[in-house]
Scaffold this active site. Sequence first.
Site, PDB file in Angstrom:
ATOM      1  N   ARG A  61       0.852  -1.191   0.000  1.00 39.05           N
ATOM      2  CA  ARG A  61       0.000   0.000   0.000  1.00 39.05           C
ATOM      3  C   ARG A  61       0.886   1.238   0.000  1.00 39.05           C
ATOM      4  O   ARG A  61       2.092   1.156   0.160  1.00 39.05           O
ATOM      5  CB  ARG A  61      -0.937  -0.019   1.214  1.00 39.05           C
ATOM      6  CG  ARG A  61      -0.188  -0.402   2.478  1.00 39.05           C
ATOM      7  CD  ARG A  61      -0.596   0.282   3.706  1.00 39.05           C
ATOM      8  NE  ARG A  61      -0.507   1.697   3.638  1.00 39.05           N
ATOM      9  CZ  ARG A  61       0.631   2.393   3.797  1.00 39.05           C
ATOM     10  NH1 ARG A  61       1.803   1.791   4.007  1.00 39.05           N
ATOM     11  NH2 ARG A  61       0.615   3.701   3.729  1.00 39.05           N
ATOM     12  N   ASP A  75      -2.168  10.688  -2.163  1.00 37.82           N
ATOM     13  CA  ASP A  75      -2.491   9.628  -3.129  1.00 37.82           C
ATOM     14  C   ASP A  75      -2.763  10.179  -4.514  1.00 37.82           C
ATOM     15  O   ASP A  75      -2.570   9.489  -5.520  1.00 37.82           O
ATOM     16  CB  ASP A  75      -3.706   8.826  -2.653  1.00 37.82           C
ATOM     17  CG  ASP A  75      -3.255   7.785  -1.649  1.00 37.82           C
ATOM     18  OD1 ASP A  75      -3.024   8.167  -0.487  1.00 37.82           O
ATOM     19  OD2 ASP A  75      -3.067   6.629  -2.047  1.00 37.82           O
TER      20      ASP A  75
HETATM   21  O1  MRU Z   1      -4.855   3.115   2.151  1.00 35.42           O
HETATM   22  P1  MRU Z   1      -3.375   3.334   2.113  1.00 35.42           P
HETATM   23  O2  MRU Z   1      -2.670   2.808   3.302  1.00 35.42           O
HETATM   24  O3  MRU Z   1      -2.766   2.866   0.799  1.00 35.42           O
HETATM   25  O4  MRU Z   1      -3.224   4.925   2.143  1.00 35.42           O
HETATM   26  C1  MRU Z   1      -1.936   5.466   2.020  1.00 35.42           C
HETATM   27  C2  MRU Z   1      -1.881   6.932   2.217  1.00 35.42           C
HETATM   28  O5  MRU Z   1      -2.882   7.591   2.364  1.00 35.42           O
HETATM   29  C3  MRU Z   1      -0.529   7.557   2.141  1.00 35.42           C
HETATM   30  O6  MRU Z   1      -0.479   8.713   2.918  1.00 35.42           O
HETATM   31  C4  MRU Z   1      -0.210   7.942   0.681  1.00 35.42           C
HETATM   32  O7  MRU Z   1      -0.404   6.860  -0.178  1.00 35.42           O
HETATM   33  C5  MRU Z   1       1.183   8.450   0.528  1.00 35.42           C
HETATM   34  S1  MRU Z   1       2.407   7.209   0.729  1.00 35.42           S
HETATM   35  C6  MRU Z   1       3.915   7.923   0.469  1.00 35.42           C
END
Ligand code: MRU
Length: 341
Positions: free
Chosen positions: A45, A236
């Site tokens: 993730r 994201d």
């Molecule tokens: O649902 P996730 O754990 O994939 O969410 C990840 C995030 O929100 C992070 O802050 C984002 O991907 C940045 S990672 C450098």
Amino acid sequence: MFQPLRFQENKLHIIDQTRLPFEEKWLHIKNAREMYQAIKKLQIRGAPALGIAGIFGLWLGVKDEINCSANTFLKKVQETGDFLKTARPTAVNLFWAIDRGISVLKRGKSMNSRELAHLLLQEATHLWREDIETCRRIGEHGQTLIEEESNILTHCNAGALATGAYGTALSVIYFAQQKGKRVHVYVDETRPLLQGARLTTWELQRNNIPCTLICDNMAAYTVKQKNIGCIITGADRIALNGDTANKIGTYNLALIARHHDIPFYIAAPLSTFDSSTPNGKGIVIEERPAEEVRNFHNTPSAPPDIPVFNPAFDVTPAELITAYITEKGIHSPHTIKGLLA
Ligand code: MRU
């Protein structure tokens, strides 16, 4: 610096992030379907890591299709890419990396399928190395914003685990510490899946960064009581106007920062900027199963039939963001457009 991915014997080995911090279990991903499942289950993730997983997933999905014509191979690449893109909708890095893998093959006009597969693997490896260098630069630029002695609040996990290495928000912290700055990190637990409590604390402890865990609803009081100097998170997807999708709860933090007159920084590579989406309204927000909210770490914590709203991300308006920390330096919502053009 810890790396959450390894490539060996035609498999992508990833640390299973659903098992951390209790168990360091590695998964050995050998085809596109396994990659899709690992992404969907959040075993891997974080936006930049999803990009790396996406392009390796593409290669894993076609690496054995080398006895067919180049045209059939390219058709299979497209189908595999379309399939992998359905694993999660919000992090643009997944889409960006898969498209990059597909478009590099346009360079191989006279190649056969075996050569095309090789070209795709080369591009995947290149993108991975590039991500590590990008995160290193984010850290170097970002640390200039950090005071000699500073309390910093972060959310979710935007660390090495979410990238090829270093991370984005956490890279800033690692480089600040390397420069001899005394930082203390307050880590939001990040309900419902606890990426802050499980992953960020694990990473920071491994790197000897002093840190304190808080529940998400303690953030405003913590900013007030613990002299927080700034809040830094990852992203994201960042729309053309600077509106930023990140883990649910990020918008709250931006509002808290504004009220307390402290900077709110987004640390992200340019691959997270999506110039085809004009503003935050166009960003698709993933909604996840109700069980994640009805349970606390797999233990029921609410009536089994209670209706649930479970968006995995929110969108912070650009006007609440002090600056974006990128591999190309620090930018305001106004200068970021020029960088993308
Ligand atoms: O649902 P996730 O754990 O994939 O969410 C990840 C995030 O929100 C992070 O802050 C984002 O991907 C940045 S990672 C450098």
